[in-house]
Scaffold this motif. Structure first.
Motif, PDB file in Angstrom:
ATOM      1  N   GLY A 117       0.842  -1.192   0.000  1.00  0.00           N
ATOM      2  CA  GLY A 117       0.000   0.000   0.000  1.00  0.00           C
ATOM      3  C   GLY A 117       0.876   1.241   0.000  1.00  0.00           C
ATOM      4  N   TRP A 118       0.260   2.360   0.204  1.00  0.00           N
ATOM      5  CA  TRP A 118       1.013   3.612   0.235  1.00  0.00           C
ATOM      6  C   TRP A 118       1.650   3.776   1.602  1.00  0.00           C
ATOM      7  CZ3 TRP A 118       2.179   6.138  -4.016  1.00  0.00           C
ATOM      8  CH2 TRP A 118       1.382   5.947  -5.146  1.00  0.00           C
ATOM      9  N   THR A 119       2.919   4.125   1.627  1.00  0.00           N
ATOM     10  CA  THR A 119       3.643   4.354   2.870  1.00  0.00           C
ATOM     11  C   THR A 119       4.684   5.450   2.654  1.00  0.00           C
ATOM     12  OG1 THR A 119       4.869   3.293   4.666  1.00  0.00           O
ATOM     13  CG2 THR A 119       5.381   2.574   2.443  1.00  0.00           C
ATOM     14  N   TYR A 120       5.116   6.059   3.737  1.00  0.00           N
ATOM     15  CA  TYR A 120       6.083   7.141   3.630  1.00  0.00           C
ATOM     16  C   TYR A 120       7.493   6.575   3.578  1.00  0.00           C
ATOM     17  CZ  TYR A 120       8.611  11.446   4.558  1.00  0.00           C
ATOM     18  OH  TYR A 120       9.459  12.511   4.455  1.00  0.00           O
ATOM     19  N   SER A 121       8.285   7.010   2.618  1.00  0.00           N
ATOM     20  CA  SER A 121       9.680   6.604   2.487  1.00  0.00           C
ATOM     21  C   SER A 121      10.570   7.710   3.033  1.00  0.00           C
ATOM     22  CB  SER A 121      10.025   6.342   1.019  1.00  0.00           C
ATOM     23  OG  SER A 121      11.409   6.150   0.865  1.00  0.00           O
ATOM     24  N   THR A 122      11.332   7.386   4.078  1.00  0.00           N
ATOM     25  CA  THR A 122      12.219   8.402   4.646  1.00  0.00           C
ATOM     26  C   THR A 122      13.384   8.715   3.726  1.00  0.00           C
ATOM     27  OG1 THR A 122      13.381   6.658   5.839  1.00  0.00           O
ATOM     28  CG2 THR A 122      11.654   7.831   7.027  1.00  0.00           C
ATOM     29  N   SER A 123      13.792   7.756   2.904  1.00  0.00           N
ATOM     30  CA  SER A 123      14.912   8.035   1.998  1.00  0.00           C
ATOM     31  C   SER A 123      14.498   8.932   0.838  1.00  0.00           C
ATOM     32  CB  SER A 123      15.509   6.731   1.469  1.00  0.00           C
ATOM     33  OG  SER A 123      14.532   6.013   0.744  1.00  0.00           O
ATOM     34  N   GLU A 124      13.252   8.767   0.344  1.00  0.00           N
ATOM     35  CA  GLU A 124      12.774   9.606  -0.754  1.00  0.00           C
ATOM     36  C   GLU A 124      11.990  10.815  -0.266  1.00  0.00           C
ATOM     37  OE1 GLU A 124      11.035   7.585  -4.071  1.00  0.00           O
ATOM     38  OE2 GLU A 124      12.107   5.733  -3.593  1.00  0.00           O
ATOM     39  N   LYS A 125      11.682  10.846   1.029  1.00  0.00           N
ATOM     40  CA  LYS A 125      10.944  11.949   1.664  1.00  0.00           C
ATOM     41  C   LYS A 125       9.615  12.243   0.969  1.00  0.00           C
ATOM     42  CE  LYS A 125      14.907  14.144   3.779  1.00  0.00           C
ATOM     43  NZ  LYS A 125      15.284  13.029   4.503  1.00  0.00           N
ATOM     44  N   ARG A 126       8.906  11.166   0.647  1.00  0.00           N
ATOM     45  CA  ARG A 126       7.573  11.281   0.054  1.00  0.00           C
ATOM     46  C   ARG A 126       6.852   9.947   0.218  1.00  0.00           C
ATOM     47  NH1 ARG A 126       7.167   9.093  -5.256  1.00  0.00           N
ATOM     48  NH2 ARG A 126       9.156   8.264  -5.938  1.00  0.00           N
ATOM     49  N   LYS A 127       5.562   9.940  -0.095  1.00  0.00           N
ATOM     50  CA  LYS A 127       4.806   8.694  -0.029  1.00  0.00           C
ATOM     51  C   LYS A 127       5.065   7.874  -1.293  1.00  0.00           C
ATOM     52  CE  LYS A 127       1.047   9.424   3.094  1.00  0.00           C
ATOM     53  NZ  LYS A 127      -0.339   9.153   3.346  1.00  0.00           N
ATOM     54  N   VAL A 128       5.303   6.587  -1.084  1.00  0.00           N
ATOM     55  CA  VAL A 128       5.545   5.653  -2.186  1.00  0.00           C
ATOM     56  C   VAL A 128       4.762   4.373  -1.896  1.00  0.00           C
ATOM     57  CG1 VAL A 128       7.844   6.558  -2.726  1.00  0.00           C
ATOM     58  CG2 VAL A 128       7.601   4.697  -1.076  1.00  0.00           C
ATOM     59  N   ARG A 129       4.676   3.520  -2.899  1.00  0.00           N
ATOM     60  CA  ARG A 129       4.028   2.225  -2.665  1.00  0.00           C
ATOM     61  C   ARG A 129       5.020   1.299  -1.980  1.00  0.00           C
ATOM     62  NH1 ARG A 129      -0.733   0.891  -4.493  1.00  0.00           N
ATOM     63  NH2 ARG A 129      -0.226  -1.275  -4.814  1.00  0.00           N
ATOM     64  N   GLY A 130       4.602   0.738  -0.860  1.00  0.00           N
ATOM     65  CA  GLY A 130       5.479  -0.138  -0.095  1.00  0.00           C
ATOM     66  C   GLY A 130       4.704  -0.893   0.968  1.00  0.00           C
ATOM     67  N   LEU A 131       5.424  -1.507   1.892  1.00  0.00           N
ATOM     68  CA  LEU A 131       4.795  -2.266   2.958  1.00  0.00           C
ATOM     69  C   LEU A 131       4.039  -1.336   3.876  1.00  0.00           C
ATOM     70  CD1 LEU A 131       7.626  -4.738   3.936  1.00  0.00           C
ATOM     71  CD2 LEU A 131       5.622  -5.201   2.558  1.00  0.00           C
ATOM     72  N   VAL A 132       2.882  -1.794   4.336  1.00  0.00           N
ATOM     73  CA  VAL A 132       2.070  -1.022   5.249  1.00  0.00           C
ATOM     74  C   VAL A 132       2.060  -1.745   6.586  1.00  0.00           C
ATOM     75  CG1 VAL A 132      -0.236  -0.121   5.701  1.00  0.00           C
ATOM     76  CG2 VAL A 132       0.633  -0.218   3.365  1.00  0.00           C
ATOM     77  N   ASP A 133       2.359  -1.015   7.667  1.00  0.00           N
ATOM     78  CA  ASP A 133       2.373  -1.634   9.021  1.00  0.00           C
ATOM     79  C   ASP A 133       0.982  -1.882   9.499  1.00  0.00           C
ATOM     80  OD1 ASP A 133       5.163  -1.715   9.459  1.00  0.00           O
ATOM     81  OD2 ASP A 133       5.143   0.449   9.741  1.00  0.00           O
TER      82      ASP A 133
END
Length: 133
Positions: A117-133
């Protein structure tokens, strides 16, 4: 050991102890080694960076940093055995997913996975599609 901790950190220490007991470490390790391991893991969880034995001992005054250094140097801990224990523990919990690290899956492949799902990426400093907690 817990009685020498600050009242605000006792709760997380007790949670770590219960988790380590679920792994069966309380019955296989000497009590002092078990307590030191619980202190060390609690310190790893509480400190956000530079988790050294000296800083952990300063934050969690239950033991001196020498005891924590000695634990790390002398404990014959196999990472394979530890991972096997984590996997067995996860199987006992029932069905679901075990996320060991919060990895952001790259966008081209993430639409193929139902748990992405959509999650915040600290390395890209934006929301990206990734694992959702």
């Amino acid at each position: 050991m817990a009685s020498r901790l600050y009242p605000t950190t006792r709760r997380i220490f007790k949670q770590v102890v219960r988790s380590l007991q679920m792994f069966g470490l309380a019955s296989t390790l000497p009590p002092l080694t078990f307590g030191l391991m619980a202190i060390y893991i609690t310190g790893l969880l509480l400190l956000d960076r530079r988790q050294t034995a000296t800083r952990i001992a300063a934050w969690l005054p239950a033991r001196a940093h020498d005891a924590l250094n000695r634990l790390l140097r002398t404990l014959p801990l196999s990472t394979r055995a530890l991972m096997r224990a984590v996997i067995n523990w996860a199987k006992q919990l029932g069905k679901g997913y075990l996320v060991v690290d919060d990895v952001v899956v790259s966008k081209p492949f993430s639409k193929q996975c139902s748990w992405i799902g959509w999650t915040y990426s600290t390395s890209e400093k934006r929301k990206v599609r990734g694992l959702v907690d």
